[in-house]
Design a protein around this motif. Structure first.
Motif, PDB file in Angstrom:
ATOM      1  N   UNK A 210       0.820  -1.214   0.000  1.00 13.43           N
ATOM      2  CA  UNK A 210       0.000   0.000   0.000  1.00 13.43           C
ATOM      3  C   UNK A 210       0.853   1.263   0.000  1.00 13.43           C
ATOM      4  N   UNK A 211       2.078   1.171   0.516  1.00  8.42           N
ATOM      5  CA  UNK A 211       2.992   2.318   0.394  1.00  8.42           C
ATOM      6  C   UNK A 211       3.327   2.577  -1.066  1.00  8.42           C
ATOM      7  N   UNK A 212       3.495   1.515  -1.842  1.00 10.33           N
ATOM      8  CA  UNK A 212       3.732   1.677  -3.272  1.00 10.33           C
ATOM      9  C   UNK A 212       2.479   2.219  -3.959  1.00 10.33           C
ATOM     10  N   UNK A 249      -0.869   0.524   9.037  1.00 12.02           N
ATOM     11  CA  UNK A 249       0.001   0.038   7.977  1.00 12.02           C
ATOM     12  C   UNK A 249      -0.699   0.015   6.627  1.00 12.02           C
ATOM     13  N   UNK A 250      -2.001   0.251   6.610  1.00 12.93           N
ATOM     14  CA  UNK A 250      -2.736   0.327   5.350  1.00 12.93           C
ATOM     15  C   UNK A 250      -2.788   1.780   4.911  1.00 12.93           C
ATOM     16  N   UNK A 251      -2.117   2.091   3.830  1.00  9.04           N
ATOM     17  CA  UNK A 251      -2.111   3.465   3.332  1.00  9.04           C
ATOM     18  C   UNK A 251      -3.305   3.758   2.446  1.00  9.04           C
ATOM     19  N   UNK A 252      -3.961   2.711   1.923  1.00 11.18           N
ATOM     20  CA  UNK A 252      -5.112   2.870   1.042  1.00 11.18           C
ATOM     21  C   UNK A 252      -6.332   2.207   1.659  1.00 11.18           C
ATOM     22  N   UNK A 253      -7.493   2.566   1.141  1.00  9.64           N
ATOM     23  CA  UNK A 253      -8.721   1.857   1.491  1.00  9.64           C
ATOM     24  C   UNK A 253      -8.667   0.481   0.824  1.00  9.64           C
ATOM     25  N   UNK A 254      -9.134  -0.543   1.530  1.00 14.51           N
ATOM     26  CA  UNK A 254      -9.012  -1.898   1.015  1.00 14.51           C
ATOM     27  C   UNK A 254     -10.361  -2.617   1.067  1.00 14.51           C
TER      28      UNK A 254
END
Length: 560
Positions: A210-212, A249-254
């Motif tokens: 998610x960082x990428x 640690x989740x940078x995006x919605x999943x």
């Protein structure tokens, strides 16, 4: 009392995705949502922060509706074979990994077998490199492994005339000895030795993935199969997602699809329907805007590149071979309908046109029997889709999820597998829109590259790696491709009206680009190179220039 925006971004080229007001120049954000654009902001109080975008382009955040996030994150930790074009290069990369690895297994990812210019890998060379340790090479397709003899031995696969599994193949040489290549369900005995993977490993992979993602403008991603089957990593995989979220640690919605293998019979009252679900009746839709359970993932067939996708006609230059289904079709149907009875939307992997026929039939029956699902039923991939099938998909109100990036990376091999006529029906774009079917943005990463701008470019160009046209009638415009990656993706994932547009009330998810990909002056061949300047999720800058969080009305600076 007028509302005070947290942030106003001004002096921008904003592509809103709203047909009633397609463009704007400023947008206000508050408490993680969009307050409004342009004159919507005139009656509001002065914002806490102002950002001068200096003419940069703002889009709704990109949304990849079919990727494999844990798998992708793991590829960032394993030996990367993606650039290898000869078997000798593979052997050298593995040898370097052996020197560095302290683990018991030697594991590599992103292997492109068709890219090798000097023939296939040899199992004896893998045995020498492993020097007693098992070697496992993950093909980029996800539908095959190449392994050493020690890996076969530990998996209980005979090294001479092994028994063949249903829905898969252990490739053997002319003497009946395994070559190390395992297709489809033949992978499972090896995978069983490596799984379940630990929560620590899964959360680390999600952090890396998610960082990428946010560095490429992605704000929402759907993981297309977790918790079971050959694509899952642990029966506790969704719990690991929750841990990753709790630890930020989740940078995006999943959103996560649960594989049909992870569902089971759940008892109810005598008058209740027979259902296949998770314990307690947990089903599609559980969660929130940050982490949610999506459809049930069902693999009906295999891979186009591996010639295991189920076709209605023989593969080109391959007599009497049409691929195959991954399981008994009637049993797969029963399980799918029991899941639908339990409130699950269905996401059916179907690459060959025979599999597409099957998926449309099952989805149609599910809709007739159980009504409109919580979020749309879906057909994943569509490696070959005829026009009559697109009409049928529209008729059952399903979504087709093709991956145009496959064309740019594997198109030459796909033409070879399908022949020139059937390749015109492969991974459609414009024909999906013409049929009135929702077209979302997706990559199937790490099977293919997943940077959204590169996928948008592939939507527009539809050229193979050697420059051949690939179904040119299915090319779409850059504006249509951006719409797919934003509005279309929100529709496909059940979030229409809450994300995918820059309009009041929607989630404040944005990507800031150094150039407008939809501008007629933008060369399609350069779309993938447009810089991502910043990514905002829920009003918070998660990637980009530090000024996004520090500017105020009394201290305006430009982004650029």
């Amino acid at each position: 009392m007028p509302l005070r925006p947290d942030t106003v971004i001004e002096n921008a080229t904003i592509i809103t995705g709203d047909p009633n007001r397609p463009y704007a120049s400023r947008v206000g954000l508050w408490n993680g949502v969009i307050l409004g654009v342009d004159d919507d902001l005139d009656t509001l109080d002065e914002p806490a922060h102002v950002i001068d975008a200096a003419g940069a382009t703002l889009l709704p955040g990109f949304n990849d509706v079919h990727a494999h996030s844990v798998w992708f994150g793991q590829t960032l930790m394993e030996a990367d074979l993606g650039a290898c074009r000869t078997s000798e290069e593979v052997y050298r990369a593995l040898g370097e990994r052996v020197k560095d690895a302290g683990a018991e297994w030697v594991i590599a990812s992103n292997f492109h077998p068709l890219a090798l210019q000097d023939g296939p890998l040899r199992i004896d060379r893998l045995d020498d490199i492993g020097d007693g340790r098992p070697v496992v090479i993950k093909h980029n397709s996800g539908h095959a492994l190449t392994v050493s003899s020690e890996a076969l031995r530990r998996a209980g696969i005979a090294l001479d005339h092994p028994d063949q599994p249903d829905g898969g193949e252990i490739r053997v040489d002319e003497h009946g000895r395994p070559t190390g290549l395992l297709d489809e369900n033949a992978m499972r005995p090896v995978q069983a030795l490596l799984q379940p993977e630990s929560e620590t490993l899964i959360t680390r992979a999600l952090d890396l993935a998610t960082s990428r993602y946010v560095s490429e403008g992605l704000t929402s991603v759907t993981d297309a199969g977790i918790a079971g089957g050959w694509i899952g990593h642990s029966p506790r995989e969704f719990g690991a997602y929750q841990t990753a979220r709790d630890k930020r640690l989740l940078s995006t919605r999943m959103q996560t699809m649960i594989t049909i293998d992870a569902l089971h019979d759940v008892a109810g009252a005598p008058e209740d329907a027979t259902v296949r679900s998770l314990s307690a009746g947990v089903r599609t839709g559980v969660g929130d805007e940050w982490l949610q359970i999506g459809p049930a993932k069902i693999f009906t067939d295999g891979s186009l590149i591996g010639s295991t996708a189920a076709m209605s006609q023989d593969y080109h230059h391959c007599t009497h071979h049409r691929g195959y289904f991954q399981g008994d079709p009637e049993l797969m149907r029963d399980h799918a309908l029991e899941a639908a009875a339990g409130g699950w939307s269905l996401a059916m992997h179907a690459i060959g046109d025979a599999a597409v026929d099957y998926a449309v039939d099952v989805i149609g029956e599910a809709r007739r029997r159980f009504g409109v699902p919580r979020m749309p039923h879906r057909i994943e991939h569509g490696g070959v889709v005829r026009d009559d099938q697109l009409a049928a998909i529209a008729g059952v109100d399903a979504v087709l999820v093709p991956q145009p990036r496959f064309i740019a990376e594997f198109g030459d091999a796909m033409i070879d597998k399908l022949g020139p006529d059937r390749s015109l029906l492969s991974y459609p774009g414009q024909r999906v829109l013409d049929a009135g079917v929702v077209l979302p943005g997706s990559s199937d990463r790490p099977v293919a590259g997943g940077a959204p701008l590169s996928v948008i470019q592939a939507f527009v160009e539809r050229c193979t790696e050697s420059g051949q046209d690939y179904g040119p009638a299915d090319r779409i415009t850059a504006a249509q491709a951006v719409h797919a990656y934003t509005v279309g993706s929100a529709q496909a994932t059940g979030w229409a009206g809450r994300k995918g547009q820059i309009i009041p009330g929607q989630l404040a998810d944005l990507v800031v680009l150094g150039q407008d990909p939809t501008d007629p002056g933008t060369d399609p061949s350069e779309i993938a190179d447009i810089p991502v300047l910043a990514t905002v999720v829920g009003g918070e800058t998660v990637f980009g220039d530090e000024h996004w969080t520090t500017l105020s009305p009394a201290h305006k600076e430009t982004l650029l």
